[in-house]
Design a protein around this motif. Structure first.
Motif, PDB file in Angstrom:
ATOM      1  N   ILE A 931      -9.196   7.017  -6.271  1.00  0.00           N
ATOM      2  CA  ILE A 931      -9.436   5.637  -6.740  1.00  0.00           C
ATOM      3  C   ILE A 931      -8.962   5.492  -8.178  1.00  0.00           C
ATOM      4  O   ILE A 931      -8.270   4.543  -8.545  1.00  0.00           O
ATOM      5  N   ILE A 932      -9.308   6.493  -8.959  1.00  0.00           N
ATOM      6  CA  ILE A 932      -8.933   6.419 -10.374  1.00  0.00           C
ATOM      7  C   ILE A 932      -7.422   6.485 -10.534  1.00  0.00           C
ATOM      8  O   ILE A 932      -6.832   5.766 -11.341  1.00  0.00           O
ATOM      9  N   ARG A 933      -6.785   7.295  -9.731  1.00  0.00           N
ATOM     10  CA  ARG A 933      -5.325   7.412  -9.822  1.00  0.00           C
ATOM     11  C   ARG A 933      -4.670   6.057  -9.529  1.00  0.00           C
ATOM     12  O   ARG A 933      -3.782   5.599 -10.239  1.00  0.00           O
ATOM     13  N   ARG A 934      -5.151   5.414  -8.444  1.00  0.00           N
ATOM     14  CA  ARG A 934      -4.566   4.129  -8.066  1.00  0.00           C
ATOM     15  C   ARG A 934      -4.728   3.096  -9.196  1.00  0.00           C
ATOM     16  O   ARG A 934      -3.814   2.343  -9.500  1.00  0.00           O
ATOM     17  N   LEU A 935      -5.870   3.141  -9.757  1.00  0.00           N
ATOM     18  CA  LEU A 935      -6.139   2.211 -10.854  1.00  0.00           C
ATOM     19  C   LEU A 935      -5.176   2.426 -12.001  1.00  0.00           C
ATOM     20  O   LEU A 935      -4.602   1.476 -12.539  1.00  0.00           O
ATOM     21  N   ARG A 936      -4.996   3.700 -12.353  1.00  0.00           N
ATOM     22  CA  ARG A 936      -4.129   3.989 -13.488  1.00  0.00           C
ATOM     23  C   ARG A 936      -2.710   3.544 -13.191  1.00  0.00           C
ATOM     24  O   ARG A 936      -2.010   3.037 -14.051  1.00  0.00           O
ATOM     25  N   ALA A 937      -2.324   3.745 -11.927  1.00  0.00           N
ATOM     26  CA  ALA A 937      -0.974   3.323 -11.549  1.00  0.00           C
ATOM     27  C   ALA A 937      -0.821   1.823 -11.760  1.00  0.00           C
ATOM     28  O   ALA A 937       0.221   1.338 -12.197  1.00  0.00           O
ATOM     29  N   ASN A 952       3.544  -2.477   4.417  1.00  0.00           N
ATOM     30  CA  ASN A 952       2.236  -2.138   4.979  1.00  0.00           C
ATOM     31  C   ASN A 952       1.494  -1.158   4.078  1.00  0.00           C
ATOM     32  O   ASN A 952       0.283  -1.258   3.891  1.00  0.00           O
ATOM     33  N   ASP A 953       2.242  -0.209   3.501  1.00  0.00           N
ATOM     34  CA  ASP A 953       1.643   0.747   2.568  1.00  0.00           C
ATOM     35  C   ASP A 953       1.066   0.035   1.353  1.00  0.00           C
ATOM     36  O   ASP A 953      -0.056   0.306   0.923  1.00  0.00           O
ATOM     37  N   VAL A 954       1.886  -0.858   0.809  1.00  0.00           N
ATOM     38  CA  VAL A 954       1.454  -1.585  -0.394  1.00  0.00           C
ATOM     39  C   VAL A 954       0.167  -2.345  -0.090  1.00  0.00           C
ATOM     40  O   VAL A 954      -0.810  -2.301  -0.856  1.00  0.00           O
ATOM     41  N   VAL A 955       0.148  -3.006   1.064  1.00  0.00           N
ATOM     42  CA  VAL A 955      -1.022  -3.782   1.434  1.00  0.00           C
ATOM     43  C   VAL A 955      -2.232  -2.868   1.589  1.00  0.00           C
ATOM     44  O   VAL A 955      -3.309  -3.130   1.043  1.00  0.00           O
ATOM     45  N   GLY A 956      -2.041  -1.764   2.316  1.00  0.00           N
ATOM     46  CA  GLY A 956      -3.155  -0.851   2.558  1.00  0.00           C
ATOM     47  C   GLY A 956      -3.731  -0.327   1.252  1.00  0.00           C
ATOM     48  O   GLY A 956      -4.946  -0.316   1.046  1.00  0.00           O
ATOM     49  N   GLU A 957      -2.857   0.065   0.346  1.00  0.00           N
ATOM     50  CA  GLU A 957      -3.302   0.628  -0.923  1.00  0.00           C
ATOM     51  C   GLU A 957      -4.086  -0.410  -1.746  1.00  0.00           C
ATOM     52  O   GLU A 957      -5.126  -0.109  -2.319  1.00  0.00           O
ATOM     53  N   LEU A 959      -5.652  -2.979  -0.563  1.00  0.00           N
ATOM     54  CA  LEU A 959      -6.931  -3.268   0.090  1.00  0.00           C
ATOM     55  C   LEU A 959      -7.959  -2.203  -0.234  1.00  0.00           C
ATOM     56  O   LEU A 959      -9.134  -2.505  -0.391  1.00  0.00           O
ATOM     57  N   ARG A 960      -7.511  -0.977  -0.393  1.00  0.00           N
ATOM     58  CA  ARG A 960      -8.465   0.072  -0.751  1.00  0.00           C
ATOM     59  C   ARG A 960      -9.049  -0.182  -2.125  1.00  0.00           C
ATOM     60  O   ARG A 960     -10.213   0.051  -2.378  1.00  0.00           O
ATOM     61  N   LEU A 961      -8.206  -0.683  -3.016  1.00  0.00           N
ATOM     62  CA  LEU A 961      -8.692  -0.982  -4.370  1.00  0.00           C
ATOM     63  C   LEU A 961      -9.758  -2.080  -4.353  1.00  0.00           C
ATOM     64  O   LEU A 961     -10.719  -2.073  -5.103  1.00  0.00           O
ATOM     65  N   VAL A 962      -9.550  -3.050  -3.465  1.00  0.00           N
ATOM     66  CA  VAL A 962     -10.352  -4.251  -3.555  1.00  0.00           C
ATOM     67  C   VAL A 962     -11.461  -4.259  -2.499  1.00  0.00           C
ATOM     68  O   VAL A 962     -12.268  -5.168  -2.449  1.00  0.00           O
ATOM     69  N   ARG A 963     -11.486  -3.202  -1.687  1.00  0.00           N
ATOM     70  CA  ARG A 963     -12.412  -3.191  -0.560  1.00  0.00           C
ATOM     71  C   ARG A 963     -13.863  -3.418  -0.999  1.00  0.00           C
ATOM     72  O   ARG A 963     -14.594  -4.217  -0.423  1.00  0.00           O
ATOM     73  N   GLY A 964     -14.231  -2.697  -2.063  1.00  0.00           N
ATOM     74  CA  GLY A 964     -15.618  -2.811  -2.529  1.00  0.00           C
ATOM     75  C   GLY A 964     -15.956  -4.250  -2.892  1.00  0.00           C
ATOM     76  O   GLY A 964     -17.037  -4.759  -2.601  1.00  0.00           O
ATOM     77  N   ASP A 965     -15.010  -4.893  -3.514  1.00  0.00           N
ATOM     78  CA  ASP A 965     -15.243  -6.276  -3.925  1.00  0.00           C
ATOM     79  C   ASP A 965     -15.467  -7.157  -2.707  1.00  0.00           C
ATOM     80  O   ASP A 965     -16.354  -8.009  -2.688  1.00  0.00           O
ATOM     81  N   ILE A 966     -14.665  -6.903  -1.688  1.00  0.00           N
ATOM     82  CA  ILE A 966     -14.781  -7.712  -0.477  1.00  0.00           C
ATOM     83  C   ILE A 966     -16.153  -7.495   0.153  1.00  0.00           C
ATOM     84  O   ILE A 966     -16.816  -8.435   0.581  1.00  0.00           O
ATOM     85  N   GLN A 992       2.028  -4.873  -5.674  1.00  0.00           N
ATOM     86  CA  GLN A 992       0.570  -4.707  -5.563  1.00  0.00           C
ATOM     87  C   GLN A 992      -0.152  -5.761  -6.392  1.00  0.00           C
ATOM     88  O   GLN A 992      -1.152  -6.340  -5.982  1.00  0.00           O
ATOM     89  N   GLN A 993       0.423  -5.977  -7.555  1.00  0.00           N
ATOM     90  CA  GLN A 993      -0.209  -6.950  -8.451  1.00  0.00           C
ATOM     91  C   GLN A 993      -0.242  -8.338  -7.803  1.00  0.00           C
ATOM     92  O   GLN A 993      -1.266  -9.022  -7.809  1.00  0.00           O
ATOM     93  N   VAL A 994       0.890  -8.743  -7.217  1.00  0.00           N
ATOM     94  CA  VAL A 994       0.953 -10.047  -6.577  1.00  0.00           C
ATOM     95  C   VAL A 994      -0.085 -10.112  -5.469  1.00  0.00           C
ATOM     96  O   VAL A 994      -0.873 -11.066  -5.366  1.00  0.00           O
ATOM     97  N   PHE A 995      -0.104  -9.075  -4.678  1.00  0.00           N
ATOM     98  CA  PHE A 995      -0.980  -9.060  -3.529  1.00  0.00           C
ATOM     99  C   PHE A 995      -2.460  -9.089  -3.958  1.00  0.00           C
ATOM    100  O   PHE A 995      -3.283  -9.836  -3.431  1.00  0.00           O
ATOM    101  N   LEU A 996      -2.738  -8.278  -4.970  1.00  0.00           N
ATOM    102  CA  LEU A 996      -4.103  -8.224  -5.493  1.00  0.00           C
ATOM    103  C   LEU A 996      -4.520  -9.603  -6.013  1.00  0.00           C
ATOM    104  O   LEU A 996      -5.630 -10.082  -5.768  1.00  0.00           O
ATOM    105  N   ASN A 997      -3.598 -10.247  -6.707  1.00  0.00           N
ATOM    106  CA  ASN A 997      -3.884 -11.571  -7.256  1.00  0.00           C
ATOM    107  C   ASN A 997      -4.222 -12.565  -6.133  1.00  0.00           C
ATOM    108  O   ASN A 997      -5.187 -13.314  -6.220  1.00  0.00           O
ATOM    109  N   LEU A 998      -3.420 -12.493  -5.051  1.00  0.00           N
ATOM    110  CA  LEU A 998      -3.663 -13.429  -3.952  1.00  0.00           C
ATOM    111  C   LEU A 998      -5.025 -13.162  -3.312  1.00  0.00           C
ATOM    112  O   LEU A 998      -5.773 -14.092  -2.989  1.00  0.00           O
TER     113      LEU A 998
END
Lengths: 1101, 204
Positions: A931-937, A952-957, A959-966, A992-998
């Motif tokens: 989790i921390i690695r993904r964040l740093r990236a 699909n990879d980008v989306v999956g990754e 979603l893992r970041l934001v899963r807790g929020d959901i 990822q940033q675009v996707f996360l923003n959406l």
């Protein structure tokens, strides 16, 4: 301020004495009091005891009579208004009054000289008027040269002409060297040539001739006691005292009348008589002398007072102001009337009566303030409390004399010349009390309607009920020219022809709705107003009358027909309508009608319409009304009569009939507080146009720097207010920078100052008169430098304008920069400056093109920086998610570790269990690390790297970041990922940033949804042209249609905390990838955001 | 503290957390049953089973508070201990108001968990015992005839036999007989006990 008093002229004991005389022996005393026993005969006049008492009072009041209202006098000839300290009067003791030629009223008090403009009092005393010898003003006199004589407790002074209302006036004080003797001046008398005779309270007699005071020889009266002075038509001085009445024969005083030796000092006075000669009061006798002889003598048997002063008014009444017996009026016919504290005076010690130019009488008292006696034009027929019949609903003249009145509190009443009697009508309980309408038809039948039924009788026969009209409120009774009587009872309309009653209804074309009132046009067609329609009853059928545009006529309250076929209609909210051959004309407020609703219209036969309303009675000439309706006159000039004219209440009821004209031409009106009567033949307008005075001009000027630095501005205010008071030094020049110019003026109309209307005009600003209503101040802001003339004119309560008005010229001076000699060079300078600027702009354009390329580079860098910063900012939004995501492995690790410790303490060591535990711990730890690695990236700042990747990879990754929020936001997530890898070329972090923003936007949009409606769908798919599309679908509030265009613009955000940069940056990222970012609202709520990328082999790298 | 017939039911959507907690509770001697989702729990759960529930607040789909509400609706009185990743106050207040035993923040210390679970289990035990007693009383009261119930109601409201007779339109002697039979059937030794027993029934 205005306190209308019901005046009852007769003292109680006189009333009781006379009662016995008037009381008819045949009437049983047990009828008294009214409530104890009511006549149940059903018909006939009930003469209850209290009514008889009243009748007696009325009869006595009628003794004091004059032309118009003689037989119906129920209250005083005057409306009495009060000014005391509470109303702004500077002192409750007023001693004398004069009116100067400029219109101001002046009166003396023990605290200075007071100028009164109808509303405002201005005090002149020693603090602002050094010429005044003392503040206790005892007597005032205005001589023919407009000089004001002021007798004060500290001596006599004279104020010179032409400076009447200025503070810097010329005062002349008389001292012993000037021949002044005595204490206070009791009377001033003036010869036609301007010579004055002054008498003092301590018995001195002085003449003012050739600008000198000279004491005359002591007359042979009682020494030390003051005389009343006077001058006869031959210019001879007269003196009146209890021991001497005589005149000055050049050398000596000659006695003319010999007063009774028994006469006391107090009841003696004299006053100039109109038409020459003098009035002389000697005790209980009022004597008129003329040509040196007694011409008449009137006995005043009731008079018992001591006298301060005496005067004769323009109606030739003699008023005696007594210091211990109130005010006493003697009419030319020899009737008397007395006012004391019980009927209008504030105190019985009366100093003076003064008549102003508008014929109002002013009475001053010692301690009881000032009273204005305004002659009534409207006679109030209401009876004072506690008698109950106050609400008059309907009035109608009785054929045998007197007036019928329907009252909603005591039923039917008959006002005769000398009594008020109740007429019993049977009612639902006992007898009818809620009277609504009364009418006597030409065949002599009396009709009466109450809130339940309608009754009629012929002569003195018992009342009969109109069966068809029962059970409803009878709001209107009307007799047409054929003698048919029309009854409006609730929704019903009943007509009585002869003895036949007929109810008109749907068969005759009558629409539903409350029936209001009736009218009849010149062709003999009866009109009926219903709530929402006006109908004509033509050929036995009702036909609706509509406006030319087909609109129905709403809320018509009354009709008044004209001979030419026109019909006037009073409406509830639009004023007056004139219908003439199908065309309607409106006279409303805009046309000068002072009321909105017109309840009844009556013609006085003298060319005027009198219209009742809920705000008074409007009187207008018929000719003018037609002219306004025709459009040939812009504004109606009319009078509004209200309580200021003597109406008991300004609110007149609706219904029919509410006003009527009797055989003598008098008009009767029903009002909420009783009936009122006006005699149009004697009704007069206030014919004195108000005098106008401009009193003050004030302006604010900006304080300039030099002023604020000087010691000249102690208060520290930003603006200086400067006031200039009348009389003005001419020309008036306001310095440069003068702002907010205020001009105060006053119209000196004393009949009803509250109803004075003003119009103002500032020449140099506007050319037409502007309505200022009742405002006495005109304010002008930001006047440009220049010359101005301010004009004001005013109209009195009856709409009589002072056309000349008053005017004031003034100049606003200019700053140097507001002058032409400054502006022309400045303009030239400006033009050359502009030319220079154009040249500079052209040169700059070339340079900018060069800079453009360098600029673009900078922009790209800036965009990258910004996109990084937004990512970092997003981290904050993700904190909830991170807490959850990290907490889960940490919880598992801690639980496992604690469990392991406990297992180690167990007796039997389970190695397998421990191995599992340690394996789990290691896994969870890795999970947390990932989790921390993904964040740093995500927050790493680096060069943009386009590389092949699977969406699909980008989306999956992500979603893992934001899963807790959901999860913590209780959102259910549906992922629909394309089964095959979706290859594109792009920057992983940026996508990822675009996707996360959406996704975060979608979550925010659903924050206020019920939990079952928080659904988020994430989809990846291939488009037709082998492109790749990622879509985020939410169920939130959607995009407002007005923002659809702008959501990708920077700084546009629907969130309260958002910067509004997320979508703008997302868009620029997607566009840098050669793709498109799209937004749309879903058909079933919420919004969809998707971005489309080209497949990687087509992608620009 | 951990009687063998009580079970701790664990619900958490994260399998590794579930494993860890389960191990920890087992290490202290409790029996545990784990469920990976609230729905799973609702589907498989025996409403009368003795024990307590340890529940994660934030789970996808049905969350902990929602599950608490549904159990209450079903009439399941099982005590609940909540676990949460982020202990926000409004949620904890809601949970406690709805009858939760405790609201613990992840990661949870063993003694906190044990104390909360211990108290929950104890509450469950007391509740069960009370219910068993009430049921026994109910059984006894069920044998009363309608007339005896009337007499009972008047007796416990403090009326004398004489007054009761007047009210029911009979004689004092009959009331005495009814009264004796009521005491006998309910097994109450005194009027005070009768009042207490009746009170407990009315409370339920």
């Amino acid at each position: 301020m205005i306190w209308v008093v019901f005046i009852w002229p007769v003292v109680a004991n006189a009333c009781l004495t006379l009662l016995a005389v008037v009381w008819r022996p045949g009437c049983p005393v047990s009828d008294f009091p009214f409530a104890a026993k009511r006549a149940r005969a059903g018909a006939g006049v009930c003469r209850a005891g209290w009514l008889r008492t009243l009748a007696v009072i009325l009869a006595l009041a009628a003794l004091d009579s004059r032309a118009a209202a003689s037989t119906y006098r129920t209250d005083s000839d005057y409306l009495i208004d009060t000014w005391e300290v509470e109303e702004g009067l500077p002192d409750n003791s007023t001693t004398a009054m004069v009116q100067t030629s400029d219109g101001y009223l002046w009166f003396g008090t023990f605290n200075g000289l007071v100028r009164f403009d109808g509303i405002k009092f201005t005090v002149f005393n020693r603090s602002n008027t050094p010429g005044l010898p003392g503040d206790g003003i005892v007597n005032l006199y205005l001589d023919r040269q407009e000089r004001l004589w002021v007798s004060t407790d500290a001596g006599l002074a004279l104020r010179q002409a032409n400076s009447v209302h200025a503070t810097e006036t010329r005062w002349r004080t008389f001292t012993a060297q000037d021949g002044w003797v005595g204490n206070l001046v009791r009377t001033f008398s003036e010869r036609a040539n301007g010579d004055l005779l002054l008498t003092t309270f301590d018995g001195h007699v002085l003449a003012f001739e050739n600008d000198r005071l000279l004491e005359l020889p002591q007359p042979p009266g009682e020494p030390g006691h003051g005389y009343f002075g006077g001058v006869d038509e031959n210019g001879k001085w007269w003196l009146t005292q209890n021991r001497f009445v005589g005149r000055w024969e050049g050398q000596q005083w000659v006695s003319v009348l010999a007063p009774n030796p028994a006469l006391g000092r107090s009841g003696v006075a004299s006053a100039p008589a109109r038409g020459g000669g003098l009035w002389i009061l000697l005790g209980k006798e009022l004597i008129r002398v003329r040509e040196g002889r007694e011409v008449s003598r009137m006995a005043l048997p009731q008079y018992r007072g001591g006298v301060w002063s005496m005067m004769e008014d323009s109606r030739t009444n003699v008023w005696i102001s007594s210091y211990d017996w109130g005010l006493f009026r003697v009419t030319p016919e020899g009737s008397f009337r007395r006012w004391t504290t019980t009927n209008g005076l504030g105190y019985h010690a009366t100093r003076f009566v003064y008549e102003d130019r508008e014929r109002n009488l002013w009475a001053g008292t010692s301690g009881g303030g000032l009273r204005r006696f305004k002659p009534r034009r409207v006679f109030n027929m209401s009876l004072p409390s506690p008698l109950p019949e106050r609400v008059a609903r309907s009035v109608w003249p009785a054929s045998g004399g007197g007036v019928w009145m329907a009252s909603s509190e005591v039923g039917l009443l008959h006002h005769s010349r000398s009594e008020v009697a109740r007429v019993m009508v049977p009612g639902p309980r006992d007898e009818s009390i809620y009277g609504m309408s009364v009418l006597e038809d030409r065949s002599g039948r009396l009709w009466y309607g109450d809130t339940d039924s309608c009754w009629w009788r012929r002569g003195r026969q018992p009342f009969e009920k109109v069966k068809l009209a029962s059970g409803a409120n009878v709001s209107a009774l009307f007799e047409d020219s054929q003698g048919r009587v029309w009854i409006a009872a609730g929704q019903r309309v009943v007509v009585c022809e002869g003895n036949e009653f007929r109810e008109l209804g749907a068969a005759e074309g009558l629409p539903p709705g409350r029936a209001g009132c009736f009218g009849e046009d010149s062709a003999g067609v009866v009109w009926l107003a219903k709530e929402h329609a006006v109908l004509r009853f033509d050929k036995e059928r009702f036909v609706e009358v509509r406006a030319a545009d087909g609109q129905p006529l709403h809320e018509v309250l009354c009709f008044k027909a004209e001979q030419d076929g026109a019909m006037w209609m009073g409406t509830r909210d639009r004023g007056l309508l004139r219908w003439r051959s199908g065309r309607l004309n409106l006279i409303g407020r805009a046309a000068g009608l002072p009321v909105q609703s017109v309840h009844a219209i009556i013609d006085d036969g003298l060319g005027h319409f009198w219209m009742t309303s809920n705000r008074g009675i409007v009187r207008a000439t018929r000719k003018q009304l037609h002219a306004v309706a025709d459009g040939s006159l812009a504004r109606l000039n009319c009078q509004l009569l209200d309580v200021n004219d003597g109406l008991p209440s300004a609110a007149c009821p609706t219904g029919q009939p509410t006003c009527a004209r009797d055989q003598e031409g008098r008009l009767w009106f029903a009002t909420q507080k009783g009936a009122a009567m006006v005699d149009p033949a004697t009704f007069s307008l206030h014919s004195v146009p108000p005098a106008l005075q401009i009193e003050q001009i004030a302006y604010q000027r900006l304080r300039t720097d030099s002023q604020s630095r000087s010691s000249y501005s102690p208060d520290g205010a930003p603006d200086l207010e400067v006031r200039l008071r009348a009389p003005f030094a001419r020309p008036i020049e306001l310095p440069p920078g003068s702002r907010s110019v205020e001009i105060e003026y006053a119209a000196l109309s004393y009949s009803c100052p509250e109803k004075v209307q003003y119009q103002v005009k500032l020449e140099g600003v506007n050319h037409t008169w502007e309505d200022a209503k009742g405002l006495r101040t005109a304010r002008y802001c930001e006047l440009a430098p220049g010359e101005y003339v301010f004009h004001v004119r005013a109209a009195n309560e009856d709409g009589l304008w002072n056309e000349g008005g008053a005017s004031l010229a003034f100049t606003v001076q200019a700053f140097y920069w507001q002058t032409w000699w400054f502006r022309v060079p400045l303009g030239l300078l400006g033009v050359s400056g502009l030319a220079g600027a154009v040249w500079a702009v052209m040169r700059g354009k070339l340079r900018r093109q060069e800079e453009h390329l360098a600029h673009e580079r900078e922009i790209r860098q800036a965009r990258e920086q910004l996109s990084h910063l937004t990512r970092v900012a997003m981290l904050g939004e993700l904190s909830g998610s991170l807490a959850h995501e990290l907490n889960q492995p940490l919880t598992a690790i801690l639980s496992n570790a604690q469990a392991a410790l406990r297992f180690l303490n167990a007796e039997i060591l389970d190695r397998d269990e421990l191995r599992d535990i340690l394996k789990d711990i290691a896994e969870d730890d890795q999970r947390a690390g990932e989790i921390i690695r993904r964040l740093r990236a995500l927050v790493k700042r680096g060069e943009v790297q386009f590389q092949p990747l699977d969406v699909n990879d980008v989306v999956g990754e992500t979603l893992r970041l934001v899963r807790g929020d959901i999860v913590t936001r209780n959102i259910s997530l549906v992922t629909e990922l394309h089964a095959e890898p979706l290859r594109v070329k792009g920057d992983r972090v940026q996508l990822q940033q675009v996707f996360l923003n959406l996704i975060l936007n979608a979550c925010d949009a659903m924050a206020n949804n019920a939990s079952e409606n928080r659904k988020l769908t994430v989809r990846t798919e291939r488009t037709d042209n082998r492109g790749v599309q990622m879509t985020v679908v939410d169920f939130g509030h959607g995009i407002p249609s007005d923002q659809m265009e702008r959501i990708f613009d920077p700084f546009v955000s629907s969130k309260s905390s958002g910067l509004g940069l997320g979508l703008a940056i997302s868009r620029s990222i997607v566009e840098a990838h050669g793709g498109k970012l799209l937004a749309a609202n879903n058909p079933h709520g919420g919004a969809s955001f998707s971005f489309v990328l080209l497949p990687h082999n087509d992608n620009p790298a | 503290m951990s009687p063998a017939d009580t079970t701790v039911f664990l619900v958490d959507d994260d399998p590794s957390v579930l494993r860890g907690l389960s191990r920890l509770l087992r290490s202290a001697g409790w029996r545990t049953v784990v469920y990976q989702s609230p729905q799973d729990f609702i589907d498989r759960f025996d409403i009368d089973a003795p024990g307590c529930l340890v529940l994660d607040v934030s789970m996808p789909g049905l969350d902990g508070l929602e599950l608490q509400r549904r159990l209450a609706e079903k009439g399941c009185p099982m005590p609940i201990v909540f676990l949460t990743g982020h202990g926000d106050i409004p949620t904890s207040v809601r949970a406690m108001k709805a009858g939760a035993i405790d609201f613990l923040t992840k990661p949870v210390r063993d003694e906190d968990l044990f104390r909360a679970v211990g108290q929950a289990v104890e509450n469950d035990r007391i509740r069960r015992q009370e219910r068993a007693e009430t049921e026994a009383i109910e059984e006894r009261f069920a044998t009363l005839t309608p007339r005896e119930r009337e007499v009972l109601a008047l007796v416990v409201s403090g009326k004398l036999n004489k007054q009761i007779a007047a009210e029911l339109g009979t004689v004092e002697k009959t009331i005495k007989v009814h009264r004796a039979r009521v005491m006998e059937k309910t097994g109450a030794q005194s009027l005070a006990e009768l009042v207490r027993l009746t009170g407990r029934l009315q409370r339920l």
